[in-house]
Design a protein around this motif. Structure first.
Motif, short mmCIF file in Angstrom:
data_model
loop_
_atom_site.label_atom_id
_atom_site.label_comp_id
_atom_site.label_asym_id
_atom_site.label_seq_id
_atom_site.Cartn_x
_atom_site.Cartn_y
_atom_site.Cartn_z
N UNK A 23 14.20 9.89 11.01
CA UNK A 23 14.44 10.87 12.07
C UNK A 23 13.43 12.00 12.00
N UNK A 24 13.12 12.47 10.80
CA UNK A 24 12.11 13.53 10.65
C UNK A 24 10.74 13.04 11.11
N UNK A 25 10.41 11.79 10.78
CA UNK A 25 9.12 11.23 11.20
C UNK A 25 9.06 11.05 12.72
N UNK A 26 10.16 10.60 13.30
CA UNK A 26 10.21 10.45 14.75
C UNK A 26 10.03 11.80 15.45
N UNK A 27 10.68 12.83 14.91
CA UNK A 27 10.55 14.17 15.47
C UNK A 27 9.10 14.65 15.38
N UNK A 28 8.48 14.47 14.23
CA UNK A 28 7.09 14.92 14.06
C UNK A 28 6.16 14.15 14.99
N UNK A 31 6.72 15.47 18.63
CA UNK A 31 6.14 16.81 18.79
C UNK A 31 4.62 16.73 18.86
N UNK A 32 4.02 15.88 18.05
CA UNK A 32 2.56 15.71 18.09
C UNK A 32 2.12 15.13 19.42
N UNK A 33 2.83 14.14 19.91
CA UNK A 33 2.46 13.55 21.20
C UNK A 33 2.59 14.56 22.34
N UNK A 34 3.66 15.32 22.34
CA UNK A 34 3.85 16.31 23.41
C UNK A 34 2.80 17.40 23.32
N UNK A 35 2.50 17.86 22.11
CA UNK A 35 1.53 18.95 21.97
C UNK A 35 0.10 18.49 22.31
N UNK A 36 -0.18 17.20 22.18
CA UNK A 36 -1.52 16.70 22.52
C UNK A 36 -1.61 16.23 23.97
N UNK A 37 -0.51 16.31 24.71
CA UNK A 37 -0.53 15.98 26.13
C UNK A 37 -0.55 14.49 26.42
N UNK A 38 0.12 13.70 25.61
CA UNK A 38 0.11 12.26 25.81
C UNK A 38 0.93 11.85 27.03
N UNK A 39 1.83 12.71 27.49
CA UNK A 39 2.68 12.38 28.63
C UNK A 39 2.18 13.01 29.92
N UNK A 57 0.84 11.35 12.04
CA UNK A 57 1.74 12.47 11.70
C UNK A 57 3.13 11.96 11.36
N UNK A 58 3.60 10.96 12.09
CA UNK A 58 4.92 10.39 11.80
C UNK A 58 4.94 9.70 10.45
N UNK A 59 3.90 8.94 10.14
CA UNK A 59 3.82 8.25 8.86
C UNK A 59 3.76 9.21 7.68
#
Length: 112
Positions: A23-28, A31-39, A57-59
């Motif tokens: 769950x912590x890895x999924x959250x990280x 957050x990384x995808x959203x902050x880098x504008x992947x969506x 980052x998740x790994x």
């Protein structure tokens, strides 16, 4: 219904600890995808780069949380694993509270 108090072994199940790390890895990763504008509407190269960095980052988060929890579990005394948990662990016992609040030597006076 019986009053079943969990043992320390019940509280520290490996599947739950792996779930916490996941769950912590999924959250990280999210957050990384959203902050880098992947969506957002961006070129495919930038989205691919964001996905790769999010996966890294998740790994890293998964491994760090897993190692940290494993090291914290090493601090548990193995003799206490089978004991019943019947009170909060971080709250001092009543006899320790009374000894701390009732000094035998009396109040200390400041030295001049």
């Amino acid at each position: 219904m019986t009053d079943h108090k969990p043992t320390r072994r019940d509280l520290m199940k490996p599947v739950q600890l792996l779930g916490l790390a996941f769950i912590a890895a999924l959250f990280a990763g999210v957050v990384t995808l959203v902050s880098m504008g992947a969506f957002q509407a961006r070129p495919a190269e930038e989205i691919q780069r964001a996905i790769v960095i999010g996966a890294i980052a998740a790994g890293v988060t998964f491994i760090v949380v897993l190692v940290s929890v494993a090291l914290l579990l090493l601090a548990v005394d193995p003799a206490q694993v089978s004991k019943q948990v019947d009170r909060p662990l971080l709250v001092p016992r009543e006899d320790e509270q009374t000894a701390a609040s009732d000094p035998k030597d009396g109040p200390e006076t400041p030295r001049t």
